[in-house]
Design a protein around this motif. Structure first.
Motif, PDB file in Angstrom:
ATOM      1  N   PHE A 179       0.924  -1.259   0.094  1.00 14.25           N
ATOM      2  CA  PHE A 179       0.143  -0.114   0.027  1.00 14.25           C
ATOM      3  C   PHE A 179       0.981   1.338  -0.038  1.00 14.25           C
ATOM      4  O   PHE A 179       0.747   2.343  -0.615  1.00 14.25           O
ATOM      5  CB  PHE A 179      -1.029   0.120   1.240  1.00 14.25           C
ATOM      6  N   ILE A 180       1.753   1.260   0.790  1.00 12.82           N
ATOM      7  CA  ILE A 180       2.610   2.442   0.876  1.00 12.82           C
ATOM      8  C   ILE A 180       3.472   2.824  -0.374  1.00 12.82           C
ATOM      9  O   ILE A 180       3.714   3.668  -0.854  1.00 12.82           O
ATOM     10  CB  ILE A 180       3.593   2.303   1.920  1.00 12.82           C
ATOM     11  N   PHE A 181       3.870   1.531  -1.035  1.00 14.00           N
ATOM     12  CA  PHE A 181       4.919   1.685  -2.282  1.00 14.00           C
ATOM     13  C   PHE A 181       4.372   1.458  -3.545  1.00 14.00           C
ATOM     14  O   PHE A 181       4.577   1.317  -4.545  1.00 14.00           O
ATOM     15  CB  PHE A 181       5.888   0.569  -1.999  1.00 14.00           C
ATOM     16  N   ARG A 182       2.851   1.599  -3.313  1.00 12.58           N
ATOM     17  CA  ARG A 182       1.844   1.359  -4.626  1.00 12.58           C
ATOM     18  C   ARG A 182       2.293   2.401  -5.809  1.00 12.58           C
ATOM     19  O   ARG A 182       2.353   1.844  -6.970  1.00 12.58           O
ATOM     20  CB  ARG A 182       0.640   1.497  -4.215  1.00 12.58           C
ATOM     21  N   HIS A 183       2.528   3.656  -5.465  1.00 12.80           N
ATOM     22  CA  HIS A 183       2.877   4.508  -6.491  1.00 12.80           C
ATOM     23  C   HIS A 183       4.365   4.205  -7.099  1.00 12.80           C
ATOM     24  O   HIS A 183       4.547   4.559  -8.226  1.00 12.80           O
ATOM     25  CB  HIS A 183       3.097   6.138  -5.995  1.00 12.80           C
ATOM     26  N   GLU A 184       5.358   3.632  -6.360  1.00 12.35           N
ATOM     27  CA  GLU A 184       6.649   3.431  -6.829  1.00 12.35           C
ATOM     28  C   GLU A 184       6.388   2.129  -7.805  1.00 12.35           C
ATOM     29  O   GLU A 184       7.122   1.920  -8.795  1.00 12.35           O
ATOM     30  CB  GLU A 184       7.700   3.140  -5.715  1.00 12.35           C
ATOM     31  N   ILE A 185       5.620   1.023  -7.276  1.00 13.07           N
ATOM     32  CA  ILE A 185       5.214  -0.161  -8.212  1.00 13.07           C
ATOM     33  C   ILE A 185       4.689   0.313  -9.351  1.00 13.07           C
ATOM     34  O   ILE A 185       5.145  -0.179 -10.406  1.00 13.07           O
ATOM     35  CB  ILE A 185       4.330  -1.121  -7.286  1.00 13.07           C
ATOM     36  N   LYS A 186       4.019   1.193  -9.304  1.00 15.22           N
ATOM     37  CA  LYS A 186       3.038   1.694 -10.508  1.00 15.22           C
ATOM     38  C   LYS A 186       3.907   2.156 -11.755  1.00 15.22           C
ATOM     39  O   LYS A 186       4.233   2.042 -12.649  1.00 15.22           O
ATOM     40  CB  LYS A 186       2.140   2.483 -10.289  1.00 15.22           C
ATOM     41  N   ASP A 187       4.987   3.072 -11.024  1.00 13.69           N
ATOM     42  CA  ASP A 187       5.872   3.748 -11.767  1.00 13.69           C
ATOM     43  C   ASP A 187       6.836   2.828 -12.338  1.00 13.69           C
ATOM     44  O   ASP A 187       7.230   3.143 -13.554  1.00 13.69           O
ATOM     45  CB  ASP A 187       6.527   4.940 -10.912  1.00 13.69           C
TER      46      ASP A 187
END
Length: 252
Positions: free
Chosen positions: A112-120
């Motif tokens: 959940f915390i690193f969802r944006h990094e995973i998406k990027d």
């Protein structure tokens, strides 16, 4: 030695706890079977997707297979420990459930915390795969074709992304973008305006992220629900172990 009436009161409680814990262990075992099946399916069917996200083949399917197999084994162990009525086995089962709970909680929070990094990361990986796409049988090319055919999408953000690639100058848009291969002659694939009527226009990255974001609440709820489900097993195991120990002590 305690009065017989007290021992008679304890035995129904132990029987009830055993029934609940066996039911729980069977459900826990079934979740392990599901994880095992998903891991095998992911290894067989989604290898292209995993390869795209990393330069080397990912271990994600093996993690699922290993986790599922471990849960299956300990689920059976939980049933055996419950039927046997062994306090130390029940405590060992509770310790394993605690480890599973902590691992799932950490994985869920991290995701959940690193969802944006995973998406990027996925976005960059797919963009690079599209930019370097060619006629070879490279794993990234296979992954791009598989994603476009399966998700009915084309390009990163939309189908016009292919117009900026070296592949488009010689070959046009890949045939994997076509809604129907019979309606996609080479001259159509070389013309972005004509191709817009015959290929999928939605970008693959946009489609994947939209599905992920729209279902994020459901995914998070299910993940945390499964994690906290372990607390029930921990509670039942500890209670049953304590009651069995006390009952053995009272009989002395």
């Amino acid at each position: 030695m305690s009065p017989p009436s007290r021992r008679l009161q304890t035995k129904p409680v132990i029987t009830c706890l055993k029934t609940f814990l066996i039911s729980y262990s069977l459900i826990f075992w079934f979740t392990g079977v599901i994880l095992l099946a998903v891991g095998v399916w992911g290894k067989v069917s989604l290898e292209a997707y995993f390869t795209l996200a990393s330069e080397e083949s990912t271990n994600a399917p093996y993690v699922l297979i290993g986790t599922g197999a471990t849960i299956v084994i300990f689920g059976l162990f939980g049933c055996f420990a419950t039927c046997r009525g062994s306090p130390w086995m029940l405590k060992l089962y509770a310790m394993f459930l605690t480890l599973v709970f902590l691992a799932e909680l950490v994985a869920g929070v991290s995701g959940f915390i690193f969802r944006h990094e995973i998406k990027d990361k996925l976005g960059v990986a797919y963009k690079n795969a599209v930019a370097s796409y060619n006629n070879s049988t490279d794993s990234s090319n296979i992954a791009v074709d598989a994603i476009q055919r399966t998700l009915h999408c084309c390009g990163v953000n939309n189908y016009t992304d292919w117009g900026e690639t070296a592949y488009f100058k010689d070959n046009g848009i890949p045939a994997s973008c076509c809604k129907d291969d019979l309606n996609c002659p080479p001259e159509t694939l070389h013309d972005l305006e004509k191709a817009g009527k015959e290929v999928y226009t939605v970008g693959c990255f946009a489609r994947v992220t939209h599905v992920m974001e729209s279902n994020l609440g459901i995914i998070a709820g299910i993940s945390f629900g499964i994690a906290f489900f372990q607390l029930i097993g921990i509670f039942l195991s500890c209670c049953l172990s304590r009651y069995i120990t006390n009952n053995q002590y009272e009989m002395v």
